[in-house]
Design an enzyme around this catalytic site. Structure first.
Site, PDB file in Angstrom:
ATOM      1  N   GLY A 247       0.812  -1.213   0.000  1.00  0.00           N
ATOM      2  CA  GLY A 247       0.000   0.000   0.000  1.00  0.00           C
ATOM      3  C   GLY A 247       0.846   1.264   0.000  1.00  0.00           C
ATOM      4  O   GLY A 247       0.477   2.275  -0.606  1.00  0.00           O
ATOM      5  N   ASP A 248       1.984   1.213   0.677  1.00  0.00           N
ATOM      6  CA  ASP A 248       2.890   2.367   0.712  1.00  0.00           C
ATOM      7  C   ASP A 248       3.499   2.607  -0.671  1.00  0.00           C
ATOM      8  O   ASP A 248       3.655   3.755  -1.107  1.00  0.00           O
ATOM      9  CB  ASP A 248       3.997   2.133   1.739  1.00  0.00           C
ATOM     10  CG  ASP A 248       3.437   1.782   3.108  1.00  0.00           C
ATOM     11  OD1 ASP A 248       2.418   2.382   3.503  1.00  0.00           O
ATOM     12  OD2 ASP A 248       4.003   0.902   3.772  1.00  0.00           O
TER      13      ASP A 248
END
Length: 306
Positions: A247-248
């Site tokens: 997600g980062d």
């Protein structure tokens, strides 16, 4: 410049083993990485060729090890030593038949620490971006940063969940990035479907979010912009072997694309490819992997009724 803020960074000890209860377990492989969502975003941005600096806090010898690892990776950073002492946390990631994580708590922040962090942001310019991500021990710190950045007119990205996200929406962040599970949890809804997620994203806009980027794992991702344009991107095909940082990397890829073209569709395409590159890697994906995976990503655009 894209600044990332990690209030509670970690030393991530990742091991591969078949975990058997009540026995001494031996690892097949092990690695140590600097961790924390904001640090992952900064490292992913750096790998994508963007100018970035990781800001935040660290404490004790473990904190210094995190700084040293970032130096080894040539990632610019300013991690302030916490005024209250203590040690930065260690997270243990266990990979085997199942993927398990044991995350440490980390030391507490003080009021003086907030003031010192805000001082680091004095030189932020309107064309810069500031990313706040991860679980926070101090929602007032997030709100203080967001309000200060609103005054400067720069892009703000918020990637947190639960009550912290609710309280920060009043600051009208440019972008928030829940995953589908986190989005459902905000409204007490389980097993959220794509179209239900779009409606909940609209409700978050009513609460203050400007643009909502939602990751859906193997189902891709969607972006709902403040002018009510919906972008959907399919997932890439590959063998997932890592969920930490995907997600980062999506956030990093999205900001990379937006900075290059000011095109939401292209930003989403690069973001999904970058997130997939990490999901298919032992750690964070590379620029080369991201560029290859972009060939698989197709974006559909729909204008919703206001």
């Amino acid at each position: 410049m894209i600044y990332t803020i990690t209030t509670n960074p970690s030393l991530d000890y990742t091991v591969e083993t078949d975990l058997i209860p009540n026995q001494i377990n031996r690892t097949r492989s092990e690695a140590i990485y600097p961790g924390g969502k904001g640090i992952n975003v900064a490292l992913s941005l750096q790998r994508l060729g963007q100018q970035t600096r990781a800001l935040g806090f660290a404490a004790g010898r473990i904190g210094q090890t995190i700084r040293d690892l970032l130096d080894d990776l040539d990632c610019p950073h300013t991690l302030l030593e916490l005024s209250g002492g203590g040690q930065s946390r260690i997270n243990v990631k266990i990979k085997g038949e199942f993927e398990t994580a044991v995350n440490g708590q980390g030391p507490a922040l003080g009021d003086a620490d907030t003031d010192r962090l805000l001082a680091l942001l004095e030189d932020v310019r309107p064309e810069d971006a500031v990313v706040l991500s991860g679980w926070t021990q101090s929602v007032p710190l997030y709100i203080s940063v967001l309000r200060r950045m609103m005054e400067k007119g720069c892009t703000t990205v918020l990637d947190c969940s639960g009550e912290a996200l609710w309280q920060c929406l009043c600051c009208r962040p440019f972008l928030i990035k829940p995953n589908l599970t986190e989005l459902g949890a905000l409204f007490g809804v389980e097993d959220l479907e794509y179209h239900e997620g779009v409606e909940l994203a609209r409700r978050l806009q009513f609460e203050g979010a400007r643009n909502v980027l939602v990751s859906m794992g193997g189902d891709g991702a969607f972006l709902l912009t403040e002018d009510q344009t919906l972008y959907f991107a399919n997932a890439c095909i590959g063998l997932p072997c890592n969920t930490v940082g995907a997600g980062d990397s999506l956030v990093a890829g999205f900001l990379t694309g937006l900075g290059q073209s000011d095109d939401f569709a292209q930003a989403l395409r690069i973001g999904v490819a970058a997130g997939s590159a990490t999901a298919f890697s032992e750690w964070l994906g590379t620029k080369e992997q991201t560029m290859r995976l972009m060939e698989q990503v197709h974006v559909e655009k729909t204008v919703l009724p206001v």
